[in-house]
Scaffold this motif. Structure first.
Motif, PDB file in Angstrom:
ATOM      1  N   THR A  53      10.490 -12.576  -1.629  1.00 33.74           N
ATOM      2  CA  THR A  53      10.316 -13.377  -0.423  1.00 33.74           C
ATOM      3  C   THR A  53      11.471 -13.163   0.548  1.00 33.74           C
ATOM      4  O   THR A  53      11.274 -13.111   1.768  1.00 33.74           O
ATOM      5  CB  THR A  53      10.187 -14.868  -0.789  1.00 33.74           C
ATOM      6  OG1 THR A  53       9.002 -15.052  -1.566  1.00 33.74           O
ATOM      7  CG2 THR A  53      10.095 -15.733   0.458  1.00 33.74           C
ATOM      8  N   GLN A  91       2.345 -18.897   1.125  1.00 34.44           N
ATOM      9  CA  GLN A  91       1.526 -19.313  -0.017  1.00 34.44           C
ATOM     10  C   GLN A  91       0.812 -20.620   0.297  1.00 34.44           C
ATOM     11  O   GLN A  91      -0.366 -20.792  -0.002  1.00 34.44           O
ATOM     12  CB  GLN A  91       2.386 -19.467  -1.270  1.00 34.44           C
ATOM     13  CG  GLN A  91       1.579 -19.865  -2.497  1.00 34.44           C
ATOM     14  CD  GLN A  91       2.402 -19.875  -3.765  1.00 34.44           C
ATOM     15  OE1 GLN A  91       3.583 -19.521  -3.770  1.00 34.44           O
ATOM     16  NE2 GLN A  91       1.810 -20.288  -4.865  1.00 34.44           N
ATOM     17  N   GLN A 150      -6.763 -20.969   3.515  1.00 38.16           N
ATOM     18  CA  GLN A 150      -6.011 -19.732   3.678  1.00 38.16           C
ATOM     19  C   GLN A 150      -6.645 -18.830   4.739  1.00 38.16           C
ATOM     20  O   GLN A 150      -5.935 -18.101   5.427  1.00 38.16           O
ATOM     21  CB  GLN A 150      -5.880 -18.986   2.351  1.00 38.16           C
ATOM     22  CG  GLN A 150      -4.756 -19.488   1.464  1.00 38.16           C
ATOM     23  CD  GLN A 150      -3.376 -19.283   2.084  1.00 38.16           C
ATOM     24  OE1 GLN A 150      -3.207 -19.146   3.294  1.00 38.16           O
ATOM     25  NE2 GLN A 150      -2.362 -19.259   1.250  1.00 38.16           N
ATOM     26  N   ASP A 168       3.146 -13.774   2.056  1.00 40.57           N
ATOM     27  CA  ASP A 168       3.965 -14.175   0.918  1.00 40.57           C
ATOM     28  C   ASP A 168       3.126 -14.941  -0.101  1.00 40.57           C
ATOM     29  O   ASP A 168       2.921 -16.147   0.019  1.00 40.57           O
ATOM     30  CB  ASP A 168       5.133 -15.041   1.393  1.00 40.57           C
ATOM     31  CG  ASP A 168       6.128 -15.324   0.290  1.00 40.57           C
ATOM     32  OD1 ASP A 168       6.028 -14.701  -0.795  1.00 40.57           O
ATOM     33  OD2 ASP A 168       7.019 -16.175   0.497  1.00 40.57           O
ATOM     34  N   GLU A 169       2.599 -14.226  -1.096  1.00 46.82           N
ATOM     35  CA  GLU A 169       1.759 -14.813  -2.143  1.00 46.82           C
ATOM     36  C   GLU A 169       0.679 -15.735  -1.577  1.00 46.82           C
ATOM     37  O   GLU A 169       0.561 -16.897  -2.001  1.00 46.82           O
ATOM     38  CB  GLU A 169       2.614 -15.578  -3.146  1.00 46.82           C
ATOM     39  CG  GLU A 169       3.560 -14.687  -3.946  1.00 46.82           C
ATOM     40  CD  GLU A 169       4.190 -15.434  -5.106  1.00 46.82           C
ATOM     41  OE1 GLU A 169       3.461 -15.730  -6.071  1.00 46.82           O
ATOM     42  OE2 GLU A 169       5.386 -15.724  -5.028  1.00 46.82           O
ATOM     43  N   GLY A 172      -1.719 -17.162  -4.298  1.00 46.82           N
ATOM     44  CA  GLY A 172      -1.112 -17.525  -5.575  1.00 46.82           C
ATOM     45  C   GLY A 172      -1.586 -18.857  -6.132  1.00 46.82           C
ATOM     46  O   GLY A 172      -1.580 -19.060  -7.349  1.00 46.82           O
ATOM     47  N   ARG A 179      -9.612 -16.200  -5.817  1.00 45.66           N
ATOM     48  CA  ARG A 179      -8.594 -15.197  -5.489  1.00 45.66           C
ATOM     49  C   ARG A 179      -9.223 -13.811  -5.364  1.00 45.66           C
ATOM     50  O   ARG A 179      -8.921 -13.071  -4.421  1.00 45.66           O
ATOM     51  CB  ARG A 179      -7.517 -15.194  -6.570  1.00 45.66           C
ATOM     52  CG  ARG A 179      -6.329 -14.296  -6.278  1.00 45.66           C
ATOM     53  CD  ARG A 179      -5.234 -14.543  -7.283  1.00 45.66           C
ATOM     54  NE  ARG A 179      -4.014 -13.846  -6.951  1.00 45.66           N
ATOM     55  CZ  ARG A 179      -2.808 -14.243  -7.348  1.00 45.66           C
ATOM     56  NH1 ARG A 179      -2.671 -15.319  -8.080  1.00 45.66           N
ATOM     57  NH2 ARG A 179      -1.735 -13.548  -7.010  1.00 45.66           N
ATOM     58  N   THR A 201       3.307 -10.463  -4.125  1.00 47.10           N
ATOM     59  CA  THR A 201       2.448 -11.058  -5.142  1.00 47.10           C
ATOM     60  C   THR A 201       3.114 -10.967  -6.506  1.00 47.10           C
ATOM     61  O   THR A 201       3.950 -10.086  -6.754  1.00 47.10           O
ATOM     62  CB  THR A 201       1.067 -10.347  -5.178  1.00 47.10           C
ATOM     63  OG1 THR A 201       0.265 -10.955  -6.205  1.00 47.10           O
ATOM     64  CG2 THR A 201       1.203  -8.864  -5.468  1.00 47.10           C
TER      65      THR A 201
END
Length: 261
Positions: A53, A91, A150, A168-169, A172, A179, A201
């Motif tokens: 990150t 995320q 998302q 950034d993820e 997650g 997903r 990830t």
């Protein structure tokens, strides 16, 4: 006009980041050096706490480098950010609960207060259609599933047409089925907009499925262990995950990471 090599659309040169704490200095990244091509999809993987990150944040000029440099299209990361060439997806979608979907997507232009970014609603509606949530433009975040939230976050990042998307993820926190669906949706969106993407990830299969290349970082301080070329043909569908080549690439990435634990 700034001249730059398309094979070095983004350049990270000898990038290091140190943090000062009450107990001393912590080295988060050490001598990171690689370049990214235009429209390339790069994933970044590594052990927890290795600086994935942090690397994304220095590319996006959210954090300052201790040493080294980052350039985007021949300009500094700071200038690229000021020119709105960088979009960021976290995320957590970080949506404003009192705003509708289209209101959240419109928000960056409103806070920037730049008349060149004050698009008509038709602009945002096209982006919502691109990410597959046009029918929910007047809904509020609490009325949406995690995957749909998302999508809103991705639409918001795309709202000012950045050339680089830092993720950034972003998936997650989603269940496995959602997903996988979002992986397919991201590839569909990327094939349409063709932005350059850097994607952090913890999931090796996700990285292999999405990427052109994978940057593998060591444990802290994060150094580049290897950069894996993913030669899987595009477009990709879920059946790619069962191919021998996919399995071998996943094993290779696992081996590189296990050597760092």
């Amino acid at each position: 006009m700034v001249n730059f090599n398309m094979d070095e659309y983004i350049q990270i040169k000898e990038a290091s980041v140190n943090f000062k704490t009450k107990t001393g200095c912590i080295s988060a990244l050490k001598n990171i050096d690689f370049s990214v091509k235009k429209n390339e999809f790069i994933s970044i993987i590594g052990p927890s706490g290795c600086g994935k990150t942090t690397l994304l944040k220095v590319i996006g000029n959210i954090l300052e480098l201790t040493t080294g440099a980052v350039t985007i299209r021949g300009r500094s990361a700071k200038e690229a950010r000021q020119r709105r060439e960088i979009g960021f997806v976290f995320q957590n979608p970080v949506l404003l609960p009192w705003r509708t979907v289209i209101g959240n997507v419109r928000f960056p232009a409103e806070i920037i207060k730049n008349h060149t970014l004050h698009y008509q609603d038709s602009h945002y509606e096209k982006i919502l259609e691109l990410v597959g949530i046009a029918d929910f433009k007047d809904n509020h975040p609490y009325e949406l599933s995690g995957g749909m939230q998302q999508r809103v976050a991705i639409a918001r990042a795309l709202s000012f047409d950045p050339s680089v998307l830092l993720m950034d993820e972003p998936f997650g926190a989603l269940d496995e089925i959602t997903r996988e669906r979002m992986n397919l949706e991201l590839l569909r969106i990327w094939s349409r907009v063709q932005h350059t993407i850097l994607f952090v990830t913890h999931s090796i299969p996700e990285a292999v499925f999405l990427s052109d290349r994978i940057v593998v970082l060591s444990k802290r301080p994060g150094r580049i262990v290897d950069i894996l070329n993913i030669g899987l043909k595009r477009p990709r569908d879920i059946n790619v995950r069962y191919a021998e080549e996919f399995v071998n690439l996943t094993k290779k990435a696992h081996k590189l990471l296990s050597d760092e634990e």
